[in-house]
Design a protein around this motif. Sequence first.
Motif, PDB file in Angstrom:
ATOM      1  N   THR A  42      52.104  41.955  37.429  1.00  0.00           N
ATOM      2  CA  THR A  42      51.472  42.819  36.439  1.00  0.00           C
ATOM      3  C   THR A  42      52.487  43.197  35.372  1.00  0.00           C
ATOM      4  OG1 THR A  42      51.973  44.870  37.632  1.00  0.00           O
ATOM      5  CG2 THR A  42      49.882  43.784  38.147  1.00  0.00           C
ATOM      6  N   LEU A  63      51.653  49.785  41.099  1.00  0.00           N
ATOM      7  CA  LEU A  63      50.570  48.984  41.669  1.00  0.00           C
ATOM      8  C   LEU A  63      50.032  49.596  42.963  1.00  0.00           C
ATOM      9  CD1 LEU A  63      48.973  46.234  41.860  1.00  0.00           C
ATOM     10  CD2 LEU A  63      50.973  45.341  43.081  1.00  0.00           C
ATOM     11  N   VAL A 123      46.352  49.377  38.600  1.00  0.00           N
ATOM     12  CA  VAL A 123      47.615  49.400  37.867  1.00  0.00           C
ATOM     13  C   VAL A 123      47.626  50.639  36.972  1.00  0.00           C
ATOM     14  CG1 VAL A 123      49.168  48.172  36.302  1.00  0.00           C
ATOM     15  CG2 VAL A 123      47.716  46.876  37.878  1.00  0.00           C
TER      16      VAL A 123
END
Length: 243
Positions: A161, A135, A129
């Motif tokens: 995330t 990502l 990340v």
Amino acid sequence: MRLKNSMILGALMLFMQCAEKTATDYTIEASFASKAPVIDGKADEPIWQQAKPIALKENRSGKEVLEPGLQTHVKACYDDSTLYFLFVCNDPDIWAAFTQRDEYLWEEEVVEVFIDVDDVPETYVEIEVSPSNVLFDSYIVDPENIDVPATARFNLPRLKTGVTVQGTLNQREDLDSSWTVEMAIPFEDLATATTENVGPETEIKLNFYRLDKNQGEEPTSYAWSPTGKSFHKPSVFGKLVFK
């Protein structure tokens, strides 16, 4: 001479055993979350205050990071369905140019976690990340010869995330403070052909990393269990302990 050689060989084997034990004895405790954290990159839920942090070290030397402005800490928690990680990365120069999923984030600044849930050391999930919450996720099947385009086609379908930046992203001339990453990884996303049911009863091996590339400085790599060079060294993965 033969006795002397035997003694040297024995000492060398003992040293290698101790070194291997030191590498694989890393453990991180995951606290049970009665309420799931909101994945927004903010460490403001009570569970993150309770969870025990681990610190990343300089990957090549294995030394502790003494400069507070460069330190990285990771925490873990879980509930019945999901594994959660929190990275707090102190960073004076926070930047990220990539904007698309599965671009080569390791060429810039990034945090990474490798997760292995089965008895095949060569196979594990890789998650990266960036500070802009881009990502990269992949499934490694051969750490010595990684086919990046092929492995990048793997996606964790329910992975979430969140990132917050304490500073100004991509303004390279000012002084930033830190960036924070939260990850929510459903156990079912980690299932493999040999480990179909993943959960708190599963023996999970893993490692945490960070790549930091500040303007005017040499790029730096950090790891929880240092690998010396390439991050792809499953023999030194640590263990996740569910509390």
